[in-house]
Design an enzyme around this catalytic site. Structure first.
Site, PDB file in Angstrom:
ATOM      1  N   ASP A  83     -51.085   4.345  79.788  1.00  0.00           N
ATOM      2  CA  ASP A  83     -50.489   4.056  81.091  1.00  0.00           C
ATOM      3  C   ASP A  83     -49.796   5.326  81.612  1.00  0.00           C
ATOM      4  O   ASP A  83     -49.071   5.993  80.864  1.00  0.00           O
ATOM      5  CB  ASP A  83     -49.459   2.919  80.893  1.00  0.00           C
ATOM      6  CG  ASP A  83     -48.948   2.347  82.191  1.00  0.00           C
ATOM      7  OD1 ASP A  83     -49.649   2.453  83.218  1.00  0.00           O
ATOM      8  OD2 ASP A  83     -47.831   1.768  82.172  1.00  0.00           O
ATOM      9  N   HIS A  84     -50.015   5.659  82.876  1.00  0.00           N
ATOM     10  CA  HIS A  84     -49.348   6.799  83.527  1.00  0.00           C
ATOM     11  C   HIS A  84     -49.389   8.093  82.728  1.00  0.00           C
ATOM     12  O   HIS A  84     -48.340   8.708  82.478  1.00  0.00           O
ATOM     13  CB  HIS A  84     -47.895   6.448  83.872  1.00  0.00           C
ATOM     14  CG  HIS A  84     -47.781   5.397  84.930  1.00  0.00           C
ATOM     15  ND1 HIS A  84     -48.014   5.635  86.269  1.00  0.00           N
ATOM     16  CD2 HIS A  84     -47.491   4.077  84.844  1.00  0.00           C
ATOM     17  CE1 HIS A  84     -47.875   4.514  86.957  1.00  0.00           C
ATOM     18  NE2 HIS A  84     -47.564   3.546  86.121  1.00  0.00           N
ATOM     19  N   ASP A 105     -52.258   9.814  86.053  1.00  0.00           N
ATOM     20  CA  ASP A 105     -51.456   9.598  87.256  1.00  0.00           C
ATOM     21  C   ASP A 105     -51.089  10.947  87.859  1.00  0.00           C
ATOM     22  O   ASP A 105     -50.003  11.473  87.625  1.00  0.00           O
ATOM     23  CB  ASP A 105     -50.204   8.774  86.925  1.00  0.00           C
ATOM     24  CG  ASP A 105     -49.371   8.518  88.174  1.00  0.00           C
ATOM     25  OD1 ASP A 105     -49.761   9.001  89.265  1.00  0.00           O
ATOM     26  OD2 ASP A 105     -48.325   7.844  88.076  1.00  0.00           O
ATOM     27  N   GLY A 190     -40.206  -1.691  87.572  1.00  0.00           N
ATOM     28  CA  GLY A 190     -38.882  -2.176  87.203  1.00  0.00           C
ATOM     29  C   GLY A 190     -38.534  -3.508  87.852  1.00  0.00           C
ATOM     30  O   GLY A 190     -39.353  -4.126  88.547  1.00  0.00           O
ATOM     31  N   GLY A 224     -46.726  -2.065  89.142  1.00  0.00           N
ATOM     32  CA  GLY A 224     -45.463  -2.666  89.571  1.00  0.00           C
ATOM     33  C   GLY A 224     -45.636  -4.111  89.962  1.00  0.00           C
ATOM     34  O   GLY A 224     -45.046  -4.584  90.934  1.00  0.00           O
ATOM     35  N   SER A 226     -44.986  -7.021  88.288  1.00  0.00           N
ATOM     36  CA  SER A 226     -44.202  -8.128  87.723  1.00  0.00           C
ATOM     37  C   SER A 226     -43.667  -8.987  88.858  1.00  0.00           C
ATOM     38  O   SER A 226     -43.348  -8.488  89.938  1.00  0.00           O
ATOM     39  CB  SER A 226     -43.039  -7.581  86.879  1.00  0.00           C
ATOM     40  OG  SER A 226     -43.509  -7.249  85.595  1.00  0.00           O
ATOM     41  N   THR A 269     -42.305  -5.441  83.212  1.00  0.00           N
ATOM     42  CA  THR A 269     -40.936  -5.933  83.405  1.00  0.00           C
ATOM     43  C   THR A 269     -40.779  -7.421  83.082  1.00  0.00           C
ATOM     44  O   THR A 269     -39.793  -7.818  82.437  1.00  0.00           O
ATOM     45  CB  THR A 269     -40.499  -5.648  84.862  1.00  0.00           C
ATOM     46  OG1 THR A 269     -40.465  -4.230  85.035  1.00  0.00           O
ATOM     47  CG2 THR A 269     -39.135  -6.229  85.167  1.00  0.00           C
TER      48      THR A 269
HETATM   49  P1  13P Z   1     -43.630  -3.718  86.377  1.00  0.00           P
HETATM   50  O1  13P Z   1     -42.401  -2.891  86.202  1.00  0.00           O
HETATM   51  O2  13P Z   1     -43.635  -4.426  87.689  1.00  0.00           O
HETATM   52  O3  13P Z   1     -43.877  -4.663  85.255  1.00  0.00           O
HETATM   53  O4  13P Z   1     -44.883  -2.709  86.425  1.00  0.00           O
HETATM   54  C1  13P Z   1     -45.465  -2.228  85.253  1.00  0.00           C
HETATM   55  C2  13P Z   1     -46.436  -1.132  85.515  1.00  0.00           C
HETATM   56  O5  13P Z   1     -46.890  -0.888  86.621  1.00  0.00           O
HETATM   57  C3  13P Z   1     -46.836  -0.331  84.356  1.00  0.00           C
HETATM   58  O6  13P Z   1     -47.657   0.738  84.703  1.00  0.00           O
HETATM   59  O1  G3H Z   2     -44.806   2.516  84.122  1.00  0.00           O
HETATM   60  C1  G3H Z   2     -43.998   1.673  83.828  1.00  0.00           C
HETATM   61  C2  G3H Z   2     -44.071   0.845  82.609  1.00  0.00           C
HETATM   62  O2  G3H Z   2     -43.228  -0.253  82.801  1.00  0.00           O
HETATM   63  C3  G3H Z   2     -43.730   1.609  81.366  1.00  0.00           C
HETATM   64  O3  G3H Z   2     -42.382   1.920  81.342  1.00  0.00           O
HETATM   65  O4  G3H Z   2     -42.241   4.368  80.802  1.00  0.00           O
HETATM   66  O5  G3H Z   2     -40.321   2.788  80.394  1.00  0.00           O
HETATM   67  O6  G3H Z   2     -42.363   2.682  78.953  1.00  0.00           O
HETATM   68  P1  G3H Z   2     -41.778   3.016  80.307  1.00  0.00           P
HETATM   69 ZN    ZN Z   3     -47.338   1.554  86.619  1.00  0.00          ZN
END
Ligand code: 13P
Ligand code: G3H
Ligand code: ZN
Length: 349
Positions: A83-84, A105, A190, A224, A226, A269
């Site tokens: 992720d990212h 990203d 978040g 994002g 959640s 989140t």
């Molecule tokens: P949330 O913070 O909305 O759960 O998003 C998570 C997310 O986009 C992880 O890459």
């Molecule tokens: O990108 C956001 C995800 O909720 C991951 O969060 O970087 O705190 O692990 P984190």
């Molecule tokens: Zn994300």
């Protein structure tokens, strides 16, 4: 079942017209919660780890746990996703470990905070695609910038600051060859996404629909996402937490997205909230307890409940057995011979 290509999961989801939740993990209990939910609902699933998660858990612990999940759940297709990713090197290290999918990203610079230029984003994302595809690994790119999260990955501010421009989305998809495209439509990472329930005027679903019309075969990704449900907020606050009033992304908006090309939905989140609420409850109600299993078990169950619900709402439930996994080496051949298309179909304006 070996880990599966995320491209295959998303191609199948597109055929079936459903979305696939991508759930973040940092530890064994979260992985177990996701797998229990996937088993309960018979869902294919994307498990994802941020850079922070990889550092927290140490790469090898986390990856071996995922391998254990795959071995213990032979009927569930699992894609393991970075992720990212903030750089080519981050994505390369995930691929070397055995991740079957990476997100580059490039919407932010390597600091994970400062918005980059369009050209910088195209260049680094294309480089990752060139490295990943010959290895059968899926690539997600991002165009536009999400809001939220000051200390982790994120530009901060409102999700409405850098909404994706549909023309740029088309050019980005054409020039990079990504398998999946994350777009910014007003969400942020978040718990603090919106100060009131977002309606159509807040979340830019019209932008999402416009992008889908131009790129009808491109798998779109909602970050994002959640929903930050009130009942999960309430449990935390009832047992001593101090969350301010907040709203997340309504599930109906995600479902509207799924009807318009969204195939991957990122959720972290909501699970964090469920875990924290369950732990706070045990601490408040049974302060004499000190065996971590006494609070980690309810925490794991609370997360399972959230994940299973999302799997049902996103439509992936019931689809685990629809297809057999294509080995990653075959996926690599598919990219090489063009049977796995990376040049997007672009519809006229
Ligand atoms: P949330 O913070 O909305 O759960 O998003 C998570 C997310 O986009 C992880 O890459
Ligand atoms: O990108 C956001 C995800 O909720 C991951 O969060 O970087 O705190 O692990 P984190
Ligand atoms: Zn994300």
């Amino acid at each position: 079942m070996p880990l599966v290509s995320m491209r295959q999961l998303l191609d199948e989801a597109a055929k079936g017209g459903y979305g696939v939740g991508a759930f973040n993990v940092n530890d064994m209990e979260q992985i177990q919660a996701i797998m229990a939910a996937a088993k309960e609902t018979k869902s294919p699933v994307i498990v994802q780890a941020s850079r922070g998660a990889r550092a927290f858990a140490e790469d090898l612990y986390l990856f071996k746990l995922i391998q254990a999940a795959a071995e213990l759940n032979p009927d569930i297709p699992i894609a393991m996703h970075q992720d990212h990713g903030n750089s080519f090197e981050t994505c390369k290290s995930a691929i070397e470990l055995g991740y079957t999918s990476v997100m580059m990203d490039g919407s932010l610079k390597t600091d994970g905070k400062t918005p980059s230029t369009f050209e910088e984003n195209v260049e680094v994302t294309r480089r990752v695609v060139e490295y990943a595809h010959p290895r059968g690994v899926t690539v997600e790119g991002e165009i536009g910038v999400l809001g939220g999260v000051e200390d982790g990955h994120g530009a901060g501010g409102s999700g409405l600051d850098h909404i994706t421009d549909p023309d740029q989305a088309v050019e980005f998809a054409e020039r990079t060859g990504v398998d999946a495209l994350a777009i910014a439509i007003g969400t942020s990472h978040g718990a603090y996404k919106f100060t009131k329930k977002p309606d159509g005027s807040v979340l830019k679903m019209d932008v999402l629909i416009a992008i889908h019309k131009r790129l009808p075969n491109t798998h779109l990704v909602m970050h994002g996402s959640s929903s930050v449900p009130k009942d999960l907020q309430d449990v935390i606050n009832q047992y001593g937490g101090k969350l301010k009033e907040t709203w997340g992304v309504p599930v109906e908006e995600i479902q509207l997205g799924i009807r318009n090309g969204v195939r991957k939905i990122n959720v972290d989140t909501d699970n964090r909230l469920a875990i924290t609420g369950a732990i706070r409850k045990v601490f408040a109600e049974s302060p004499e307890k000190f065996d971590p299993r006494d609070y980690l078990k309810p925490a794991r169950e609370a997360m399972q409940k959230v994940v299973a619900l999302r799997m049902t709402q996103f439509g992936q439930a019931g689809h685990a057995g629809d297809y057999s996994p294509i080995p990653i080496t075959e996926i690599a051949k598919g990219y090489a011979d063009g049977s796995l298309v990376t040049r997007p179909l672009v519809a006229a304006k």
